[in-house]
Design a protein around this motif. Structure first.
Motif, PDB file in Angstrom:
ATOM      1  N   THR A   5      14.089  54.415  29.212  1.00 29.35           N
ATOM      2  CA  THR A   5      15.145  53.913  28.324  1.00 29.35           C
ATOM      3  C   THR A   5      15.845  55.258  27.706  1.00 29.35           C
ATOM      4  O   THR A   5      15.037  55.990  27.106  1.00 29.35           O
ATOM      5  CB  THR A   5      14.672  52.707  27.365  1.00 29.35           C
ATOM      6  OG1 THR A   5      14.068  51.683  27.976  1.00 29.35           O
ATOM      7  CG2 THR A   5      16.040  52.466  26.353  1.00 29.35           C
ATOM      8  N   LEU A   6      17.025  55.508  27.941  1.00 34.66           N
ATOM      9  CA  LEU A   6      17.647  56.544  27.615  1.00 34.66           C
ATOM     10  C   LEU A   6      18.541  56.161  26.256  1.00 34.66           C
ATOM     11  O   LEU A   6      19.637  55.296  26.585  1.00 34.66           O
ATOM     12  CB  LEU A   6      18.528  57.265  28.538  1.00 34.66           C
ATOM     13  CG  LEU A   6      19.042  58.548  28.055  1.00 34.66           C
ATOM     14  CD1 LEU A   6      18.157  59.746  27.901  1.00 34.66           C
ATOM     15  CD2 LEU A   6      20.208  59.092  29.060  1.00 34.66           C
ATOM     16  N   GLU A   7      18.491  56.393  25.194  1.00 33.08           N
ATOM     17  CA  GLU A   7      19.301  56.131  23.990  1.00 33.08           C
ATOM     18  C   GLU A   7      20.027  57.256  23.723  1.00 33.08           C
ATOM     19  O   GLU A   7      19.450  58.373  23.319  1.00 33.08           O
ATOM     20  CB  GLU A   7      18.423  55.453  22.970  1.00 33.08           C
ATOM     21  CG  GLU A   7      17.753  54.375  23.302  1.00 33.08           C
ATOM     22  CD  GLU A   7      16.746  53.797  21.893  1.00 33.08           C
ATOM     23  OE1 GLU A   7      16.462  54.709  21.043  1.00 33.08           O
ATOM     24  OE2 GLU A   7      16.395  52.780  22.108  1.00 33.08           O
ATOM     25  N   TYR A   8      21.427  56.913  23.388  1.00 30.52           N
ATOM     26  CA  TYR A   8      22.298  58.149  23.018  1.00 30.52           C
ATOM     27  C   TYR A   8      23.453  57.609  22.131  1.00 30.52           C
ATOM     28  O   TYR A   8      23.979  56.346  22.331  1.00 30.52           O
ATOM     29  CB  TYR A   8      22.728  58.902  24.113  1.00 30.52           C
ATOM     30  CG  TYR A   8      23.726  58.227  25.049  1.00 30.52           C
ATOM     31  CD1 TYR A   8      25.166  58.669  24.817  1.00 30.52           C
ATOM     32  CD2 TYR A   8      23.233  57.492  25.960  1.00 30.52           C
ATOM     33  CE1 TYR A   8      25.990  57.670  26.010  1.00 30.52           C
ATOM     34  CE2 TYR A   8      24.013  56.744  26.755  1.00 30.52           C
ATOM     35  CZ  TYR A   8      25.468  56.927  26.693  1.00 30.52           C
ATOM     36  OH  TYR A   8      26.146  56.334  27.513  1.00 30.52           O
ATOM     37  N   THR A   9      23.809  58.688  21.376  1.00 30.37           N
ATOM     38  CA  THR A   9      24.937  58.251  20.306  1.00 30.37           C
ATOM     39  C   THR A   9      26.304  58.368  21.207  1.00 30.37           C
ATOM     40  O   THR A   9      26.516  59.310  22.035  1.00 30.37           O
ATOM     41  CB  THR A   9      24.811  59.198  18.941  1.00 30.37           C
ATOM     42  OG1 THR A   9      24.977  60.437  19.363  1.00 30.37           O
ATOM     43  CG2 THR A   9      23.727  58.761  18.312  1.00 30.37           C
ATOM     44  N   ALA A  10      27.323  57.629  20.680  1.00 28.02           N
ATOM     45  CA  ALA A  10      28.676  57.565  21.342  1.00 28.02           C
ATOM     46  C   ALA A  10      29.455  58.950  21.102  1.00 28.02           C
ATOM     47  O   ALA A  10      30.288  59.020  21.911  1.00 28.02           O
ATOM     48  CB  ALA A  10      29.424  56.422  20.920  1.00 28.02           C
ATOM     49  N   ASN A  11      28.891  59.550  20.145  1.00 31.79           N
ATOM     50  CA  ASN A  11      29.762  60.743  20.060  1.00 31.79           C
ATOM     51  C   ASN A  11      29.268  62.064  20.797  1.00 31.79           C
ATOM     52  O   ASN A  11      29.779  63.191  20.929  1.00 31.79           O
ATOM     53  CB  ASN A  11      29.880  61.266  18.480  1.00 31.79           C
ATOM     54  CG  ASN A  11      28.295  61.598  17.956  1.00 31.79           C
ATOM     55  OD1 ASN A  11      27.245  61.322  18.915  1.00 31.79           O
ATOM     56  ND2 ASN A  11      28.225  62.329  16.781  1.00 31.79           N
ATOM     57  N   LEU A  12      28.751  61.719  21.882  1.00 32.03           N
ATOM     58  CA  LEU A  12      28.179  62.669  23.003  1.00 32.03           C
ATOM     59  C   LEU A  12      28.854  62.353  24.190  1.00 32.03           C
ATOM     60  O   LEU A  12      28.777  61.147  24.671  1.00 32.03           O
ATOM     61  CB  LEU A  12      26.680  62.457  22.984  1.00 32.03           C
ATOM     62  CG  LEU A  12      25.913  63.032  21.986  1.00 32.03           C
ATOM     63  CD1 LEU A  12      24.346  63.107  22.153  1.00 32.03           C
ATOM     64  CD2 LEU A  12      26.077  64.670  21.692  1.00 32.03           C
ATOM     65  N   PRO A  13      29.250  63.368  25.198  1.00 33.37           N
ATOM     66  CA  PRO A  13      30.028  63.234  26.334  1.00 33.37           C
ATOM     67  C   PRO A  13      28.919  63.260  27.571  1.00 33.37           C
ATOM     68  O   PRO A  13      28.789  64.231  28.316  1.00 33.37           O
ATOM     69  CB  PRO A  13      30.936  64.315  26.530  1.00 33.37           C
ATOM     70  CG  PRO A  13      30.142  65.437  25.984  1.00 33.37           C
ATOM     71  CD  PRO A  13      29.307  64.810  24.432  1.00 33.37           C
TER      72      PRO A  13
END
Length: 119
Positions: A5-13
């Motif tokens: 599961t890869l979780e990331y913030t929306a401010n990253l492209p």
């Protein structure tokens, strides 16, 4: 097995599908998993907080769930391999404090159930 599961913030492209495929390839290259057994997914977070800052921060957190029984050295090598792929994912936005991390979770063999069929 495994589940990523890869979780990331929306401010990253992040091109999530492309990154997942690269991580899957690294997991196959480790020789610990069969290609068809790797299941990965990405979750993009619009709402997040890192510390107490309003903005200027971001994260990518990978959770790799594997069956119990591998040595600490193997688990460390897997986490470093996944981290290396994430680090190479692309240029991070200028001025953004980005935290990257990988977590290995162990699932009990005795209680993990799986079925696989093709129609």
């Amino acid at each position: 097995m495994p589940h990523l599961t890869l979780e990331y913030t929306a401010n990253l492209p992040i091109a999530a599908k492309e990154l997942l495929l690269k991580i899957n390839a690294a997991l196959v290259a480790s020789s610990h998993f069969q290609e068809v057994d790797i299941k990965s997914r990405a979750l993009r977070f619009e709402d997040f907080a890192i510390g107490t800052a309003d903005n200027g921060r971001a994260f990518v957190h990978a959770k790799l769930a594997i069956l119990k029984g591998r040595t600490t050295e193997v688990k460390r090598a897997l986490s470093e391999s996944v981290l290396a792929v994430i680090q190479d994912a692309g240029a991070w936005p200028a001025g953004l404090d980005v935290q990257l991390c990988v977590e290995i979770l162990e699932l009990e063999r005795e209680t993990y159930a799986k079925a696989h069929f093709q129609s």
